[in-house]
Design an enzyme around this catalytic site. Structure first.
Site, PDB file in Angstrom:
ATOM      1  N   HIS A  72       5.713   3.415  -1.001  1.00  0.00           N
ATOM      2  CA  HIS A  72       4.695   2.451  -0.563  1.00  0.00           C
ATOM      3  C   HIS A  72       3.331   2.634  -1.223  1.00  0.00           C
ATOM      4  O   HIS A  72       2.515   1.704  -1.240  1.00  0.00           O
ATOM      5  CB  HIS A  72       4.540   2.492   0.965  1.00  0.00           C
ATOM      6  CG  HIS A  72       3.777   3.677   1.480  1.00  0.00           C
ATOM      7  ND1 HIS A  72       4.364   4.902   1.690  1.00  0.00           N
ATOM      8  CD2 HIS A  72       2.465   3.829   1.808  1.00  0.00           C
ATOM      9  CE1 HIS A  72       3.459   5.752   2.149  1.00  0.00           C
ATOM     10  NE2 HIS A  72       2.300   5.123   2.228  1.00  0.00           N
ATOM     11  N   GLU A  76      -0.421   1.359  -5.725  1.00  0.00           N
ATOM     12  CA  GLU A  76      -1.855   1.521  -5.482  1.00  0.00           C
ATOM     13  C   GLU A  76      -2.415   2.788  -6.127  1.00  0.00           C
ATOM     14  O   GLU A  76      -3.541   2.789  -6.635  1.00  0.00           O
ATOM     15  CB  GLU A  76      -2.103   1.560  -3.973  1.00  0.00           C
ATOM     16  CG  GLU A  76      -3.556   1.572  -3.564  1.00  0.00           C
ATOM     17  CD  GLU A  76      -3.710   1.480  -2.056  1.00  0.00           C
ATOM     18  OE1 GLU A  76      -4.694   2.032  -1.545  1.00  0.00           O
ATOM     19  OE2 GLU A  76      -2.855   0.876  -1.407  1.00  0.00           O
ATOM     20  N   ASP A  77      -1.620   3.871  -6.130  1.00  0.00           N
ATOM     21  CA  ASP A  77      -2.166   5.180  -6.506  1.00  0.00           C
ATOM     22  C   ASP A  77      -1.553   5.812  -7.749  1.00  0.00           C
ATOM     23  O   ASP A  77      -1.908   6.943  -8.093  1.00  0.00           O
ATOM     24  CB  ASP A  77      -2.005   6.160  -5.333  1.00  0.00           C
ATOM     25  CG  ASP A  77      -2.818   5.743  -4.120  1.00  0.00           C
ATOM     26  OD1 ASP A  77      -3.849   5.081  -4.303  1.00  0.00           O
ATOM     27  OD2 ASP A  77      -2.415   6.066  -2.985  1.00  0.00           O
TER      28      ASP A  77
END
Length: 730
Positions: A72, A76-77
């Site tokens: 998840h 984003e990271d």
């Protein structure tokens, strides 16, 4: 660290046909891309996606959802691309991961706007697959469990967001276990003293009640077994935050919390639930007003149970909840359990009655563009339970608890709401602000000449109702402002020795429109009529070398005095302001006297009709009402990078001990800091000689003010220094 094999084993147990191999690949990819990353507690970052995946597995989610839990944060990271994620795991996993990925790449003006846009994105993703929300709640739950490793400021911000948004969202989904844990952890960080006090009261009461619970369970089991009613018993003590909130809301002690203890009677079928209640009412005296049938009328979040409060030994009240095994599972896991019972077929919200409230949330987010208004509406809608009312033709209308006949009218149709004049409930006339009760029949009376009142915004409950009322009122006000604006432009053009019809054809007007942040000439009328621009500001750009005549417009024109209302605010004797307003260059901008913001304060603008824009501190108490009645007029504003040598008045309240030296030391300190004292006065607070000093000083910005406050606090004899919003004489 939890092992992915343990997670895969849980999924295989609940979903034997699912691909465990996908979970293994998800673990490998997550480990690869998060390699070298650490959490704030020093642990490998991989621990977080593993824990999120484990929470989802314990919720009995399928392999796709659990795999998305492992992945998840990769979009984003980490450096993995959306195409690569889609290629390796398919569209379904990609959609879930993308649905919970924050809006980070967009250029947004504030944290609040970023938060609002992230929620919009999540709500939109939920329309395609509800599992996006399960994934987000699992992510938030593990982050809350490890929140102690963050800074106090971040802990407070995340806890408040959790309490205001995520916990209510879990409640609306019926996910009681997750909601309870989120609330308790957030409560512990936001109000640690109140948290510890509540825990101590609960533990003291729990110890006293252990024997009582054992006796009650024994009596229930014996009575139901004798009547051949299958029974399994559980008991629970009300959660920490729920106890605190109830005591605070109802102003009662913990001994008066009727449902502090709840015994759950779990049986096989609905009929035995009702039979069991009859048996238990013969054992103990029921509190009749606390009998609730959530089996016949389930809550919107799918919760079903019979509730009854009874008076036990020594007058001890306690609650009994009676339900079937399936109801119990849904009561704990909510929509997640319902999803499992539907064999994973619960995806898009269309066509599912249980998603009615969610569809309304999604419709609302499409209508509201202001991020503050969107978040306020979202919080408001999440907190409300639902009631059911009926039209005279017995059509059922679902409304938030506390809704009024106006909410009812707009829910039926916007035109009925716009022309609503009166209402009858169960045949009796009631005020439009009357709070409807469950099961009431409502009749709305309309008139073609009637229209919504801005006062309605102060009592309606439904966010969609508020939006519709605002839309109608705003259009009416825009039409009126446009008419006024046209007349003002026609008269001001004459002072520049030109007709407005001629100016409309000039290319210089197009350039002036662009400089003022407007889209076309039509917006000139609204801007001028509402007071956010003056006719002279526009025409001075069209005729830069022409001086207007000094003749005043006719006194018969009602708005001829508009220019005289322009007051000096940010630039003494200058047309240049210290605050540029996004989309409103050249606007008339004033400091709101209720809070007197200064450069460096967090601020918002409020567009008034006919008087320009008033700038408030973001935490100004007056904004609470303005958000209700005119949220559409709230606009983003920011301080100029350089306001020159301008200073601003700020009022301080200094609590000091009675030494004569204190005042002298205060004046000396301010003099050394080159701070001008505009006004000062002091008064005795009590017989001990303590004094309260009221002082107005001129400062450049909020940073300098804070430095002054800290300096004053260091003076011997000064107990406290606070900034006051209101400046005397304004």
């Amino acid at each position: 660290m939890i092992r992915y094999e343990d997670i895969a084993e849980k999924v295989a147990r609940y979903h034997p046909g699912d691909s465990v191999e996908m979970i293994q690949r998800g673990y490998v990819v997550s480990a690869k891309y998060h390699k070298g990353q650490l959490r704030m507690n020093g642990e490998p970052y991989l621990t977080h996606p593993l824990e999120v995946a484990n929470i989802l597995a314990e919720m009995e989610m399928d392999a796709v959802t659990v795999t998305a839990g492992l992945l998840h944060d990769v979009l984003e990271d980490t450096l993995i691309s959306p195409d690569e994620l889609r290629k390796q795991f398919g569209e379904e996993v990609y959609r879930l991961v993308d649905g919970v990925t924050k809006i980070a790449q967009m250029r947004l003006s504030s944290k609040q706007q970023k938060q609002a846009e992230t929620f919009r994105k999540m709500l939109s993703a939920m329309t395609r697959d509800i599992r996006v929300l399960f994934l987000k709640l699992a992510d938030r739950l593990h982050n809350m469990r490890t929140l102690q490793h963050l800074s106090p400021e971040r802990r407070e911000r995340i806890s408040l967001e959790t309490l205001e948004l995520y916990a209510p969202l879990a409640h609306r989904l019926g996910m009681a276990k997750i909601r309870g844990e989120l609330e308790d952890i957030a409560f512990s960080f936001l109000h640690p003293a109140a948290y510890q006090s509540t825990v101590a009261q609960i533990e003291a009461k729990r110890t006293v009640n252990q024997n009582f619970i054992m006796e009650a369970e024994k009596a229930i089991s014996q009575a139901l077994t004798e009547r051949n009613i299958p029974v399994r018993l559980e008991s629970r003590v009300k959660r920490i935050y729920s106890v605190y909130a109830k005591m605070k809301r109802q102003k009662i002690s913990i001994d008066e919390v009727y449902d502090f203890i709840a015994i759950r009677v779990i049986t096989d079928v609905n009929d035995n639930c009702y039979r069991a209640m009859g048996v238990l009412h013969k054992l103990w005296k029921p509190v009749h007003e606390r009998i609730k049938d959530y089996i016949g009328s389930p809550r919107a979040n799918l919760y079903q149970s019979l509730h009854t409060s009874v008076i036990g030994r020594n007058g001890q009240p306690f609650e009994i909840q009676i339900r079937t095994e399936e109801m119990h599972h849904v009561a704990e896991e909510g929509l997640a359990a319902h999803w499992k019972y539907k064999a994973g077929k619960l995806g898009a919200v269309d066509g599912e009655e249980h998603f009615r409230w969610l569809r309304q949330l999604i419709e609302m987010q499409q209508e509201v563009r202001n991020p503050r208004e969107f978040l306020n509406n979202l919080k408001d809608d999440l907190y409300h339970d639902e009631i059911y009312c009926y039209t005279p033709r017995e059509l059922q209308i679902t409304l938030p608890r506390g809704a009024t006949p106006v909410d009812f009218a707009y829910t039926i149709h916007s035109e009925i709401g716009n022309h609503c004049v009166a209402a009858k409930v169960n045949g009796r006339a009631v005020p439009l602000r009357y709070k409807l009760q469950n099961g009431e029949t409502v009749e709305i009376e309309t008139s073609e000449s009637a229209s919504p009142s801005r006062e309605w915004l102060t009592f309606v409950k439904n966010a969609r109702t508020r939006n519709k009322i605002r839309r109608f009122i705003n259009q009416k006000e825009r039409d009126s402002a446009a008419d006024i604006g046209r007349k003002l432009m026609e008269r001001e053009s004459q002072r520049f020795s030109a007709s407005w019809e001629k100016v409309l054809r000039m290319p210089e007007l197009t350039q002036a429109i662009a400089k003022c942040g407007l889209r076309d000439s039509g917006e000139i009328y609204t801007a001028v009529g509402s007071g956010t621009l003056t006719p002279r500001q526009i025409l001075s750009l069209v005729f830069p070398n022409r001086e207007p005549s000094t003749g005043m417009p006719s006194k018969n024109f009602i708005l001829s005095s508009l220019s005289s209302t322009i007051r000096q605010v940010f630039g003494k004797g200058s047309d240049k302001t210290a605050i540029p307003v996004k989309g409103h260059d050249g606007s008339l901008i004033y400091r709101a006297k209720c809070c007197n913001p200064i450069p460096g304060d967090d601020i918002v603008g409020y567009i008034t009709l006919g008087s320009g824009i008033y700038v408030h501190m973001a935490n100004c108490p007056s904004l609470k009402n303005l958000y209700v009645t005119g949220a559409d007029r709230i606009t983003e504003v920011e301080w100029a990078d350089d306001s020159g040598d301008e200073t601003y008045p700020a009022r301080l309240n200094i609590d000091s001990e009675g030494q004569q030296q204190v005042m002298a030391d205060v004046i000396t300190m301010l003099s050394k800091a080159h701070i001008n004292v505009v006004e000062s006065r002091f008064r005795s607070l009590n017989g001990d000689g303590n004094r309260n000093i009221d002082m107005v000083i001129n400062v450049a910005d909020a940073k300098q003010l804070q430095e002054i406050i800290q300096g004053l606090k260091s003076i011997e004899g000064v107990n406290e220094v606070e900034r006051e919003r209101k400046i005397r004489g304004q």
